[in-house]
Design a protein around this motif. Sequence first.
Motif, PDB file in Angstrom:
ATOM      1  N   UNK A 181      -8.629 -11.251  -9.536  1.00 37.94           N
ATOM      2  CA  UNK A 181      -8.226 -11.832  -8.501  1.00 37.94           C
ATOM      3  C   UNK A 181      -6.504 -11.927  -8.775  1.00 37.94           C
ATOM      4  N   UNK A 182      -6.519 -11.196 -10.079  1.00 38.91           N
ATOM      5  CA  UNK A 182      -4.922 -10.893 -10.452  1.00 38.91           C
ATOM      6  C   UNK A 182      -4.397  -9.770  -9.124  1.00 38.91           C
ATOM      7  N   UNK A 183      -4.609  -8.850  -9.201  1.00 46.61           N
ATOM      8  CA  UNK A 183      -4.860  -7.919  -8.305  1.00 46.61           C
ATOM      9  C   UNK A 183      -4.519  -7.549  -6.689  1.00 46.61           C
ATOM     10  N   UNK A 184      -5.271  -8.428  -6.488  1.00 48.71           N
ATOM     11  CA  UNK A 184      -5.540  -9.149  -5.173  1.00 48.71           C
ATOM     12  C   UNK A 184      -3.542  -9.972  -4.536  1.00 48.71           C
ATOM     13  N   UNK A 185      -3.578 -10.894  -5.560  1.00 46.59           N
ATOM     14  CA  UNK A 185      -2.120 -11.372  -5.509  1.00 46.59           C
ATOM     15  C   UNK A 185      -0.753 -10.122  -5.733  1.00 46.59           C
ATOM     16  N   UNK A 186      -1.369  -9.474  -6.574  1.00 45.70           N
ATOM     17  CA  UNK A 186       0.053  -8.681  -6.480  1.00 45.70           C
ATOM     18  C   UNK A 186      -0.083  -7.549  -5.588  1.00 45.70           C
ATOM     19  N   UNK A 187      -1.131  -7.751  -4.712  1.00 41.57           N
ATOM     20  CA  UNK A 187      -1.013  -6.671  -3.284  1.00 41.57           C
ATOM     21  C   UNK A 187      -0.271  -7.752  -2.378  1.00 41.57           C
ATOM     22  N   UNK A 188      -1.362  -8.878  -2.042  1.00 38.11           N
ATOM     23  CA  UNK A 188      -0.356  -9.493  -1.051  1.00 38.11           C
ATOM     24  C   UNK A 188       1.206 -10.273  -1.701  1.00 38.11           C
ATOM     25  N   UNK A 189       1.317  -9.738  -2.671  1.00 38.22           N
ATOM     26  CA  UNK A 189       2.743 -10.469  -2.300  1.00 38.22           C
ATOM     27  C   UNK A 189       3.399  -8.956  -1.956  1.00 38.22           C
ATOM     28  N   UNK A 190       3.542  -8.223  -1.756  1.00 36.21           N
ATOM     29  CA  UNK A 190       3.715  -6.899  -1.103  1.00 36.21           C
ATOM     30  C   UNK A 190       4.241  -7.657   0.362  1.00 36.21           C
ATOM     31  N   UNK A 191       3.739  -8.029   1.048  1.00 40.05           N
ATOM     32  CA  UNK A 191       3.696  -8.094   2.640  1.00 40.05           C
ATOM     33  C   UNK A 191       2.532  -7.024   3.238  1.00 40.05           C
ATOM     34  N   UNK A 192       1.524  -6.700   2.719  1.00 41.83           N
ATOM     35  CA  UNK A 192       0.717  -5.922   2.981  1.00 41.83           C
ATOM     36  C   UNK A 192      -0.316  -6.620   4.433  1.00 41.83           C
ATOM     37  N   UNK A 193      -0.296  -7.741   3.886  1.00 40.96           N
ATOM     38  CA  UNK A 193      -1.218  -8.764   4.672  1.00 40.96           C
ATOM     39  C   UNK A 193      -1.051  -8.347   6.975  1.00 40.96           C
ATOM     40  N   UNK A 194       0.347  -8.289   6.382  1.00 40.51           N
ATOM     41  CA  UNK A 194       0.936  -9.070   7.549  1.00 40.51           C
ATOM     42  C   UNK A 194       0.516  -7.156   8.106  1.00 40.51           C
ATOM     43  N   UNK A 195       0.954  -6.363   6.753  1.00 38.81           N
ATOM     44  CA  UNK A 195       0.660  -4.716   8.009  1.00 38.81           C
ATOM     45  C   UNK A 195      -0.881  -4.877   8.226  1.00 38.81           C
ATOM     46  N   UNK A 196      -1.957  -5.315   7.636  1.00 39.96           N
ATOM     47  CA  UNK A 196      -3.115  -5.121   7.786  1.00 39.96           C
ATOM     48  C   UNK A 196      -3.827  -5.922   8.837  1.00 39.96           C
ATOM     49  N   UNK A 197      -3.558  -7.026   9.415  1.00 41.15           N
ATOM     50  CA  UNK A 197      -3.245  -8.332  10.002  1.00 41.15           C
ATOM     51  C   UNK A 197      -2.941  -6.953  11.542  1.00 41.15           C
ATOM     52  N   UNK A 198      -1.766  -6.413  11.634  1.00 38.79           N
ATOM     53  CA  UNK A 198      -1.207  -6.034  13.027  1.00 38.79           C
ATOM     54  C   UNK A 198      -2.519  -4.972  12.648  1.00 38.79           C
ATOM     55  N   UNK A 199      -3.580  -3.804  12.144  1.00 37.35           N
ATOM     56  CA  UNK A 199      -3.554  -2.999  12.345  1.00 37.35           C
ATOM     57  C   UNK A 199      -5.460  -3.285  12.852  1.00 37.35           C
TER      58      UNK A 199
END
Length: 690
Positions: A181-199
């Motif tokens: 869970x900690x790593x999920x939040x660490x990754x998500x907080x970089x803005x990667x969700x927007x990038x993955x959704x775009x793909x």
Amino acid sequence: MSTISVTHSNYVRLLGSSDPDEVYGALRTIKNNVIGSSTKKTLYIDLQIIPAVSALLTAHSTSVASRVQATAIVGSLARSRDSGAKAAAALASQGVVGALVGQLAENSDERLVEASERALNALLEHGETLSAAVAAATEGALVEQVLAIIDTADTETDLGIHSHARVELAVLIIGRLCVSEARQYMVANTGVIDALVRLLLAPKAHFRLQTATLRALAALSYENAEICAALGAVQGGSVAAAVLRLARATDATLRLHACEVAANLCRMRAVSSRDVQSVAVPALVRLVREADGVAAVQALGYLCHEDTDVQAVARSSGAIDALVARLKAAWSTEEGDFGDPVRGAREAKAAFLALGTVVSTNEECRRAAVDAGAFAHIVRALGHKDAGVRAAACLCARYIVRSVAICRTHAPESGILKPLLSLLHDSNSDVQATAAATLVNLLSDFSPLRVDALKQGLLPTLVQLLEAPAAPVRRNALWAVRNVLIKIDEDTRREVVEGVGIERLLSLSEPGADPAMHEHAVGALRNIVAESTWGIDRLFAARGVPRTLDLLAQLVSQSSAQSDRSVLVHSLYLVNNVAARSDARCCDIAGHQQLMKAVVSHTSSSVSEVAIAALWCINSIASHQREDDSRASLHAPALRRLGVARILSRLLRNQGLPLDVRDRVMSCQDYFPEIGRGSGEDDVEIDEEL
């Protein structure tokens, strides 16, 4: 062989040469040797290749050409089926992860960047083995680098696999990082969700890039309600719509990972369960029938977890027959001259766990599993050499025998009892714990197997397990003892009480005792005194009347918070059973002010089961009659002084009072004419929890 070993040892020795050409040549030869050869990988690891390669990667003077070769060796070692995890941990401890991240950041050579991405992806397959120190030092930089690569994807044009292989690898690395869970939040907080959704939403994305994106989203959102909610809310549900569309795709791998994301969103209530049921469940069932591997089986089990509606859809979609067929296939995989026992065990374990989940809360699913022949596979698996398979089979059986009808009919003729009892002596504590948990339901009064189990020496085994080192084993053994005590004959009751020890149960019942044992110890005491004056006398004789009453008062004085509720309910029924069957002890209870005040206070509880248990106590205490007047309650005056009549009157005037509580209030009316009439018997518990 010794000559060959010397030759390979020379290659490793040359890695420390001051001649860059010698270093490059040795690296290239080693790379060609280890790629595709598990034997050579093991050989070179034994020859200390890891420190040598790590030193080259962490040294600033190493040439780009040598770095490419060394990085390829790292990726190959990490992909070893036999030693990959060990190699990954060793490489991480030598600082290789940070060096690879640096190669992404500092070099423009495409070969080195691509080799670094592949090596990182291979290392991160073993993410849980990498130390927290390495993770903390490198993950932020790593995410930053791979996110920059993802941002280079042009989603407006055709995303062909050749031109976007780096993007695919970068996305896969993102998924590899999300192991907690900690790593999920660490990754998500970089803005990667927007990038993955775009793909994901790119209309011309190649299916392999879509697959990688779905894998990353599945890892990022697994068991994470906040991230699932964020994904479900993107552009009015466009992510969920895209995921469900891809769950119908032609490619099986793409369908699988789309279903995994859908399962995450559904379990976290981020999308409509009905939409997921109608698309993802049938898709997963088809994959279970068609695909090779356990991922679809695991995804189906996860989606069905503790959800009766989804389980019903799975049954109607043919999930139970498909999972039983998987079990048959697993046995076939293990057998023969070219059998693969490891793979067969892995498939059997996954199928049992998924089947257990599908039947866990749905009675029709349990009957369907029995009709499909699940018991024959369970009995076979209870003797399997793999502990994981034995434990999974026990868990599956545990959920199936939650059905009273199956316990009475199919379980006795299945042959499950003997192998299940033998697993109580298993060398693996997980197997022991799940075997004991399975016995819980088979030992209730409605089960024909209880008598057989006791004849086969169950009681001494359970007593022995109460001292087991593993807390789950002790807990489930005491739970089984508790159910053995339900509606038994007096001789067996005495045998159980003397075998287990009344003082042991009292000690485990004290507030602050072992949480794994506390609830079941109180439940066992409740059953000991149900319908048994001997049990009541034995309880009070163990510590004397004053100390026993003080213990009861402590137990009943607990709050009705969720964490204490079960113990409180058992404690109230324990008091009720004593009061209902012993005039002398009822007088003692009625004269204990702390105990009585606590009982009366719970009659107004907002939790129905607590209020009902307390009202049973009031009814049983008030039911004792005066010797000089058979129509008068002996203890009604004391109850009135505690405000019971006033409380009952107020409860009856409450129009919102639950009907079951109102019925119990009305049962007390005969003893309080000014407002205007039962018992909590045995603690019968059918296992309804994981």
